[in-house]
Design an enzyme around this catalytic site. Structure first.
Site, PDB file in Angstrom:
ATOM      1  N   HIS A 131      49.700  41.815  31.923  1.00  0.00           N
ATOM      2  CA  HIS A 131      48.298  41.453  31.816  1.00  0.00           C
ATOM      3  C   HIS A 131      48.181  39.932  31.723  1.00  0.00           C
ATOM      4  CE1 HIS A 131      47.084  45.672  30.333  1.00  0.00           C
ATOM      5  NE2 HIS A 131      46.726  45.512  31.588  1.00  0.00           N
ATOM      6  N   CYS A 132      47.254  39.391  32.473  1.00  0.00           N
ATOM      7  CA  CYS A 132      47.089  37.945  32.556  1.00  0.00           C
ATOM      8  C   CYS A 132      46.538  37.386  31.244  1.00  0.00           C
ATOM      9  CB  CYS A 132      46.150  37.601  33.712  1.00  0.00           C
ATOM     10  SG  CYS A 132      45.896  35.831  33.936  1.00  0.00           S
ATOM     11  N   CYS A 179      49.766  33.971  38.066  1.00  0.00           N
ATOM     12  CA  CYS A 179      50.124  35.301  38.578  1.00  0.00           C
ATOM     13  C   CYS A 179      50.571  35.227  40.032  1.00  0.00           C
ATOM     14  CB  CYS A 179      48.938  36.247  38.438  1.00  0.00           C
ATOM     15  SG  CYS A 179      48.537  36.690  36.727  1.00  0.00           S
ATOM     16  N   HIS A 233      45.082  45.856  40.507  1.00  0.00           N
ATOM     17  CA  HIS A 233      45.604  45.650  39.161  1.00  0.00           C
ATOM     18  C   HIS A 233      46.841  46.520  38.914  1.00  0.00           C
ATOM     19  CE1 HIS A 233      45.079  44.801  34.763  1.00  0.00           C
ATOM     20  NE2 HIS A 233      45.722  45.971  34.661  1.00  0.00           N
ATOM     21  N   GLU A 234      46.724  47.807  39.197  1.00  0.00           N
ATOM     22  CA  GLU A 234      47.857  48.713  38.942  1.00  0.00           C
ATOM     23  C   GLU A 234      49.043  48.404  39.842  1.00  0.00           C
ATOM     24  OE1 GLU A 234      47.690  50.168  36.286  1.00  0.00           O
ATOM     25  OE2 GLU A 234      45.535  50.087  35.978  1.00  0.00           O
ATOM     26  N   CYS A 277      40.676  36.480  37.461  1.00  0.00           N
ATOM     27  CA  CYS A 277      41.948  37.127  37.788  1.00  0.00           C
ATOM     28  C   CYS A 277      41.890  38.627  37.487  1.00  0.00           C
ATOM     29  CB  CYS A 277      43.083  36.483  37.002  1.00  0.00           C
ATOM     30  SG  CYS A 277      44.720  37.168  37.392  1.00  0.00           S
ATOM     31  N   HIS A 318      50.969  45.578  38.433  1.00  0.00           N
ATOM     32  CA  HIS A 318      51.927  45.999  37.405  1.00  0.00           C
ATOM     33  C   HIS A 318      53.216  46.510  38.056  1.00  0.00           C
ATOM     34  CE1 HIS A 318      49.539  45.264  33.947  1.00  0.00           C
ATOM     35  NE2 HIS A 318      48.674  46.250  34.113  1.00  0.00           N
TER      36      HIS A 318
END
Length: 231
Positions: A185-186, A216, A175-176, A193, A179
């Protein structure tokens, strides 16, 4: 003088005696070549991520995240030596470390030839908007940016077993890094996701999978990433 002539005569005889012989074949001896340590190819900076372990993060954890990042995002990783959080990185409460300060610190220690750096720590971290307000988080990453940090402390909350913890850790790191690679953010309805907003609860990670929705995935493909993860 006689001795000199005799020696010369013997040399001539021996030289003629060897003329009829074929020269001995040279032995096919392969030189012993030591194992080479090749320098990493940094020509494509976007593909390299340095992983920085802090505090009690062990080598098994860094190897796990290294493998997952390479297998999913198609990046290549570089493992840095272990380090420890210093008091200068503490948040106002002195009970957690300031994730924003950590990101600023990572920009200073990131190897020049590596595009991104991910710090892993076992200490609690908090996102700090100003000098006195802090919110506990599992991770924080610049978007888009070059630095991110993930804490294992929060990931142990209400965990059923080691497998659940491991999955949380992988998804938090994914996740990070997402970014850093430019993903927001989805907003899709696809709960699998891992780029969804955690909304302040660790349970969101349990609903997700090591997976990106089609939107994404498309954004990263358009950004030039050679993704290997599943959709």
């Amino acid at each position: 003088m006689k001795i000199f002539y005799l020696a010369a005569f013997l040399c001539i005889i021996l030289s003629f005696a060897g003329c009829g012989k074929k020269p001995l074949p040279e032995k096919n001896i392969q030189p012993i070549i030591e194992k080479q340590v090749f320098e990493k190819d940094y020509t494509h900076k976007i593909r390299w991520v340095a992983i920085a372990p802090y505090d009690s993060i062990d080598s098994a954890t860094t190897e796990l995240i290294s493998t997952q990042l390479e297998d999913f995002y198609g990046v290549r990783t570089l493992l840095l030596p272990k380090a420890f959080m210093t008091d200068s990185l503490l948040a106002w409460s002195k009970t957690r470390y300031n994730a924003n300060k950590i990101l600023a610190h990572l920009t200073k220690i990131k190897p020049d030839n590596v595009a991104y750096i991910l710090a892993l720590t076992s200490e609690k971290i908090a996102a700090c908007g100003d000098s006195i307000h802090e919110t506990g988080v599992a991770g924080l990453g610049n978007r888009p940016g070059t630095c991110s940090v993930v804490s294992t402390a929060t990931l142990h909350r209400k965990v059923k077993d080691e497998e659940q913890y491991t999955q949380r850790l992988i998804k938090a790191c994914m996740h990070e890094m997402g970014h850093n690679f430019g993903l927001r953010h989805c907003k899709s309805k696809d709960k699998k996701c891992f780029m969804r907003d955690a909304a302040g609860t660790i349970l969101t990670l349990d609903e997700e999978e090591i997976y990106l929705c089609k939107k994404c995935m498309k954004l990263l493909n358009e950004a030039g990433f050679n993704l290997k993860g599943k959709t």
